[in-house]
Each structure stands twice: as C-alpha cells, then as structure tokens.
Design a protein around this motif. Structure first.
Motif, mmCIF file in Angstrom:
data_model
loop_
_atom_site.group_PDB
_atom_site.id
_atom_site.type_symbol
_atom_site.label_atom_id
_atom_site.label_comp_id
_atom_site.label_asym_id
_atom_site.label_seq_id
_atom_site.Cartn_x
_atom_site.Cartn_y
_atom_site.Cartn_z
ATOM 1 N N ALA A 106 0.832 -1.207 0.000
ATOM 2 C CA ALA A 106 0.000 0.000 0.000
ATOM 3 C C ALA A 106 0.867 1.257 0.000
ATOM 4 C CB ALA A 106 -0.940 -0.005 1.201
ATOM 5 N N ALA A 107 2.008 1.186 0.672
ATOM 6 C CA ALA A 107 2.931 2.330 0.686
ATOM 7 C C ALA A 107 3.499 2.583 -0.708
ATOM 8 C CB ALA A 107 4.048 2.098 1.686
ATOM 9 N N ALA A 125 9.521 1.678 4.930
ATOM 10 C CA ALA A 125 10.769 1.320 5.610
ATOM 11 C C ALA A 125 10.484 0.569 6.906
ATOM 12 C CB ALA A 125 11.589 2.578 5.888
ATOM 13 N N ARG A 126 9.537 1.057 7.666
ATOM 14 C CA ARG A 126 9.198 0.375 8.924
ATOM 15 C C ARG A 126 8.611 -1.014 8.656
ATOM 16 N NH1 ARG A 126 9.131 3.158 13.674
ATOM 17 N NH2 ARG A 126 9.631 5.360 13.536
ATOM 18 N N SER A 127 7.786 -1.114 7.614
ATOM 19 C CA SER A 127 7.198 -2.417 7.282
ATOM 20 C C SER A 127 8.269 -3.390 6.823
ATOM 21 C CB SER A 127 6.142 -2.249 6.191
ATOM 22 O OG SER A 127 5.105 -1.403 6.631
ATOM 23 N N ARG A 137 14.395 -1.880 3.336
ATOM 24 C CA ARG A 137 14.277 -0.805 4.316
ATOM 25 C C ARG A 137 15.209 0.349 3.952
ATOM 26 N NH1 ARG A 137 17.255 -2.256 9.487
ATOM 27 N NH2 ARG A 137 18.937 -1.746 8.079
ATOM 28 N N ASP A 138 16.449 0.021 3.595
ATOM 29 C CA ASP A 138 17.420 1.061 3.254
ATOM 30 C C ASP A 138 17.039 1.787 1.958
ATOM 31 O OD1 ASP A 138 18.820 0.399 5.528
ATOM 32 O OD2 ASP A 138 20.234 -0.906 4.490
ATOM 33 N N ARG A 154 12.975 11.133 9.015
ATOM 34 C CA ARG A 154 13.812 10.074 8.439
ATOM 35 C C ARG A 154 14.907 9.654 9.415
ATOM 36 N NH1 ARG A 154 18.685 10.547 6.126
ATOM 37 N NH2 ARG A 154 18.426 12.778 5.836
ATOM 38 N N LEU A 155 15.557 10.642 10.036
ATOM 39 C CA LEU A 155 16.642 10.314 10.975
ATOM 40 C C LEU A 155 16.110 9.593 12.213
ATOM 41 C CD1 LEU A 155 18.804 13.552 10.706
ATOM 42 C CD2 LEU A 155 19.326 11.287 9.795
ATOM 43 N N MET A 156 14.952 10.028 12.722
ATOM 44 C CA MET A 156 14.379 9.346 13.881
ATOM 45 C C MET A 156 13.982 7.914 13.540
ATOM 46 S SD MET A 156 14.523 11.170 16.585
ATOM 47 C CE MET A 156 13.355 10.348 17.640
ATOM 48 N N THR A 157 13.397 7.739 12.363
ATOM 49 C CA THR A 157 13.024 6.386 11.933
ATOM 50 C C THR A 157 14.269 5.527 11.755
ATOM 51 O OG1 THR A 157 11.061 7.231 10.829
ATOM 52 C CG2 THR A 157 11.837 5.066 10.136
ATOM 53 N N THR A 158 15.280 6.093 11.104
ATOM 54 C CA THR A 158 16.533 5.350 10.901
ATOM 55 C C THR A 158 17.151 4.973 12.233
ATOM 56 O OG1 THR A 158 16.900 6.579 8.854
ATOM 57 C CG2 THR A 158 18.786 5.445 9.782
ATOM 58 N N LEU A 159 17.151 5.910 13.150
ATOM 59 C CA LEU A 159 17.718 5.655 14.479
ATOM 60 C C LEU A 159 16.990 4.514 15.174
ATOM 61 C CD1 LEU A 159 19.514 6.412 16.874
ATOM 62 C CD2 LEU A 159 17.825 8.173 17.457
ATOM 63 N N GLU A 160 15.682 4.586 15.187
ATOM 64 C CA GLU A 160 14.905 3.532 15.852
ATOM 65 C C GLU A 160 15.140 2.168 15.206
ATOM 66 O OE1 GLU A 160 10.250 2.323 16.690
ATOM 67 O OE2 GLU A 160 10.726 4.333 15.973
#
Length: 197
Positions: A106-107, A125-127, A137-138, A154-160
């Motif tokens: 869907a994304a 990316a999260r999925s 993801r990358d 983006r940085l917060m998502t990458t960090l997590e």
C-alpha cells in the motif's frame, strides 16, 4: 417554493408576450435583388432570439470542448491523488494491524502521489524492517533523503530501526547527525541511551 415562483414568472412573461404579439401588426421586409421576403415582426423577433440562443449554445459547446482536455487531466490527477491517499490510509491501517507485507504494498501505491511519497516511504521502511528486509528498508529510507522537510522524521526512523537491528555504531552516527542542527530530541536521546547501553 422557488420553482413555483419561477414557473409563475415564466407564465406571466409568456402571457405578456402572447398578448403583445397578437396586437402587433408590424412587418419586416428583407430585400436582396432579385429576391424579396416579407415576414411578420413577431416571427422576425422570434427568429432573432432563436438565432441568438443557437449561437450561444454553439459557442458554449466550443468553449467546453476547448476546456475538456484540461478538465480530463485535472480529473485524472484528482483520481490518482484520491487513490494514493486511500493507499496511504490503507498502509497505516495494515501497519498497525501487523500486516507488514500489505502495508509495504500500500505504501508503494501511496508513493505515486508526490505529496505522500515521503510518509509512504517511512511506512514502507518500517514495514520492510519488521519483515527483516534490511535492503528494502534502506531503499525506502534513501528515497526520503531528497525531501528536506522529512529529514528529522527520516533520521528518527533510521535511528529507531538501527537500534532495533542492533547496529549501535551506525545508530550513534545518526544521533550525531540529528543533533548537528542544534536541537535535541528527547526520543533521540532515549534511543542514544539504549544504543550506548
């Protein structure tokens, strides 16, 4: 009520025109040598009105035909945007339901609209991360690098995702990049603490 008033006004105009036309003995002569045409004034006025209406309808039709391509383009664009927005909602719903494959698909559909591309990429990316697909993801995260308004997201998502993937050195590099602009995010500090531990 409004329709009734319009109908009464139309009837009054029709009666007035009928009475006026009945009392009018006027005559119009159209002369073009060697031809001569005698018609009543009432018929001439009626013909002029009919000609004006026909001319108006033809010009309106031509105007609508000229606008048609731009209206079709606008309709298709609105339809694509509506489908992309629906796909974005479906992506969120599928992600929160734990159906990560459906969320990523869907994304992909939602990313077709430029306004949704960044958020859809973060969901994708999260999925992909939840399905342990690091390469995908990358790729999703790399697609958001051109959007400066999504840099922090983006940085917060990458960090997590890096902390969750136990890539602590890369996660701390992301924290440094995040803190380089001078603002400190509490959530980023919590992820940095977890990475350091």
């Amino acid at each position: 009520m409004r329709i009734l008033l319009w109908f009464i006004a139309l009837c009054a105009v029709a009666i007035g025109l009928g009475v006026t036309a009945h009392m009018n003995p006027g005559n119009v002569v159209l002369f073009y040598p060697p031809y001569r045409l005698d018609i009543s004034l009432n018929f001439f006025v009626l013909a002029i009105v009919a000609l004006f209406i026909a001319f108006y309808v033809v010009m309106w039709t031509i105007g609508m035909a000229r606008k048609l391509p731009s209206r079709v383009i606008a309709y298709r664009r609105e339809k694509r945007e509506a489908e992309a927005n629906k796909s974005l909602i479906d992506a969120f719903k599928a992600f929160f339901e734990g159906r990560f494959g459906h969320a990523e698909k869907a994304a992909e559909k939602a990313a077709a609209a430029p306004g949704n591309a960044g958020i859809a990429a973060l969901i994708g990316a999260r999925s992909a991360h939840r399905m342990r697909q690091a390469e995908r993801r990358d790729i999703w995260l790399a697609s958001t690098e051109t959007n400066p308004s999504l840099k922090t997201a983006r940085l917060m998502t990458t960090l997590e995702l890096l902390v969750d993937d136990h890539q602590f050195k890369r996660a701390l590099e992301v924290v440094d990049e995040l803190n380089a602009n001078g603002t400190r995010h509490i959530q980023a500090l919590l992820w940095a603490l977890k990475a350091n531990q």
